[in-house]
Motif scaffolding. Sequence first.
Motif, PDB file in Angstrom:
ATOM      1  N   UNK A 111       0.818  -1.261   0.075  1.00  0.00           N
ATOM      2  CA  UNK A 111       0.088   0.060   0.002  1.00  0.00           C
ATOM      3  C   UNK A 111       0.924   1.252   0.071  1.00  0.00           C
ATOM      4  N   UNK A 112       2.060   1.257   0.881  1.00  0.00           N
ATOM      5  CA  UNK A 112       2.776   2.538   0.732  1.00  0.00           C
ATOM      6  C   UNK A 112       3.353   2.537  -0.629  1.00  0.00           C
ATOM      7  N   UNK A 113       3.849   1.581  -1.360  1.00  0.00           N
ATOM      8  CA  UNK A 113       4.204   1.795  -2.659  1.00  0.00           C
ATOM      9  C   UNK A 113       3.340   2.433  -3.619  1.00  0.00           C
ATOM     10  N   UNK A 114       1.999   1.721  -3.556  1.00  0.00           N
ATOM     11  CA  UNK A 114       0.790   2.305  -4.361  1.00  0.00           C
ATOM     12  C   UNK A 114       0.898   3.702  -4.343  1.00  0.00           C
ATOM     13  N   UNK A 115       0.606   4.213  -2.914  1.00  0.00           N
ATOM     14  CA  UNK A 115       0.167   5.583  -2.850  1.00  0.00           C
ATOM     15  C   UNK A 115       1.358   6.549  -2.900  1.00  0.00           C
ATOM     16  N   UNK A 116       2.381   6.043  -2.843  1.00  0.00           N
ATOM     17  CA  UNK A 116       3.695   6.942  -2.788  1.00  0.00           C
ATOM     18  C   UNK A 116       4.310   7.117  -4.438  1.00  0.00           C
ATOM     19  N   UNK A 142     -11.236  15.134  -3.837  1.00  0.00           N
ATOM     20  CA  UNK A 142     -11.187  16.152  -2.834  1.00  0.00           C
ATOM     21  C   UNK A 142     -10.621  15.809  -1.537  1.00  0.00           C
ATOM     22  N   UNK A 143     -10.757  14.562  -1.046  1.00  0.00           N
ATOM     23  CA  UNK A 143     -10.142  14.109   0.001  1.00  0.00           C
ATOM     24  C   UNK A 143      -8.697  13.998  -0.088  1.00  0.00           C
ATOM     25  N   UNK A 144      -8.057  13.421  -1.352  1.00  0.00           N
ATOM     26  CA  UNK A 144      -6.648  13.547  -1.625  1.00  0.00           C
ATOM     27  C   UNK A 144      -6.008  14.701  -1.633  1.00  0.00           C
ATOM     28  N   UNK A 145      -6.844  15.828  -2.250  1.00  0.00           N
ATOM     29  CA  UNK A 145      -6.273  17.024  -2.450  1.00  0.00           C
ATOM     30  C   UNK A 145      -6.399  17.766  -0.944  1.00  0.00           C
ATOM     31  N   UNK A 146      -7.046  17.150   0.039  1.00  0.00           N
ATOM     32  CA  UNK A 146      -7.157  17.732   1.202  1.00  0.00           C
ATOM     33  C   UNK A 146      -6.020  17.453   2.317  1.00  0.00           C
TER      34      UNK A 146
ATOM     35  N   UNK B  73     -13.059   2.946   3.381  1.00  0.00           N
ATOM     36  CA  UNK B  73     -12.843   1.431   3.029  1.00  0.00           C
ATOM     37  C   UNK B  73     -11.880   1.543   1.783  1.00  0.00           C
ATOM     38  N   UNK B  74     -12.114   2.284   0.731  1.00  0.00           N
ATOM     39  CA  UNK B  74     -11.105   2.282  -0.401  1.00  0.00           C
ATOM     40  C   UNK B  74      -9.867   2.828   0.080  1.00  0.00           C
ATOM     41  N   UNK B  75      -9.716   3.837   0.677  1.00  0.00           N
ATOM     42  CA  UNK B  75      -8.575   4.239   1.375  1.00  0.00           C
ATOM     43  C   UNK B  75      -7.691   3.281   2.131  1.00  0.00           C
ATOM     44  N   UNK B  76      -8.446   2.658   3.075  1.00  0.00           N
ATOM     45  CA  UNK B  76      -7.891   1.775   3.991  1.00  0.00           C
ATOM     46  C   UNK B  76      -7.281   0.450   2.916  1.00  0.00           C
TER      47      UNK B  76
END
Lengths: 242, 193
Positions: A111-116, A142-146, B73-76
Amino acid sequence: MELITSANRDLSAFPLDPRTKILLLLCANVVIIGGGFSGTAGIIRALFASFPLFLLLLERKWRAAAFYTLFIGTAMACEILLLQRTAGIWNLLIVIFSGIFSRFVPGLVMGFYVVSTTKISEFIAAMERLRFPPALIIPFAVMMRFFPTVKEESAAIGDAMKMRGIRMGGGNAIAMLEYRVVPLLISTVKIGEELSAAALTRGLGGPGKRTNICEIGFRLRDWTLCAIAVSALLIWMMGGTA
Amino acid sequence: MDNRLSAKDFINIGIFTALYFLLFFVTGMIGYVPVFMLLIPALCPFVAAVAFMLYLTRVNKFGMVTIMGTLLGLLMMLTGHPWTIIPFAIGFPLLADLVLKAGNYRNWTSIRLGYILFSQWLMGLVFPLFFMRDSYFASLRDGYGDTYADTLLSITPPWVFYLMFILVAVGALAGAYFGKALLKKHFQRAGMA
């Protein structure tokens, strides 16, 4: 929070389609949680546990790769070497450490790999291609931007508190929570309202299809990795039922 | 009233999901101190309640709470948590949405009950520790012998899972009261709630 803010930077040395990353993440998730130590299941589990390591190396994230190797190496060494020789509380601690953590850490590192390594617009492009409804895509964007905004605001509030001599730690935990969270909510909600007005003037929520500047597409490496992941998953599933 | 979600609603969902998630995540960090591990299921919903209570003052249409849960959930899952989070993060927020809708998102009784239901989404994170592990333990026995498997089994009996449901509920209920108090003290005075 570094993993979330760095999602904005263009860092990828080995670009993959976001959908490939998500597929790899899902397969690894299912296999590693589902478990299996012996026989083919054990090999496939090890294969999926090594995916994040290779991907981190390809991305030249040496530090993360080293930490991951160290962690998994220690967990496995504990399982193999120390388990038989200890008893009582030490044995229990080793069981908790190696047994539970080795089931969750490979997924987290993946997950760290994917989001980074994925830009937010790439996520959006992938979600659009995967036919996610706009009701999910817009709030997601919006969430990611925030996330970075909240982090900045939180740091600013921390500074302001320091200047007035209010420190974290000592004192009443509930009061600290109030001092930190209330200003944070007030400032971010205000920023949110401004953002909302700005986005509306730029046509968010209007009819018509939105375009995305990110070009995503499958390349040979995407097909190869997907093929490996899916076939390993299928073998694992057949091994599980047989 | 128009019941379709507007662009403004979507932006509100995004903002409050980010706030909720960060409060939740930062609180979850202290779970790495082993003593607090068992408190996490109660502590996370307690702290994150403030964001949720303020969110509810912006919600007046069915679906917003469900979308918030789905995003969590998606974020997790994107951050590599077990995939079992998805059904939990859609199902419980959907139930919460129904309960909240019945109180028109303003009734205090349904807000309390709704937040308790909503908070149960986090049980999806620990679900694989307690269930879906027959194959895991069978192969663990092959590979590492009975003592190892039995110890691991004995520290995660299913009743702990049900106890966690109660812990979450207690934390959520206390959080709802705390959040409401903060709302009254700060946000209503500032004209934000």
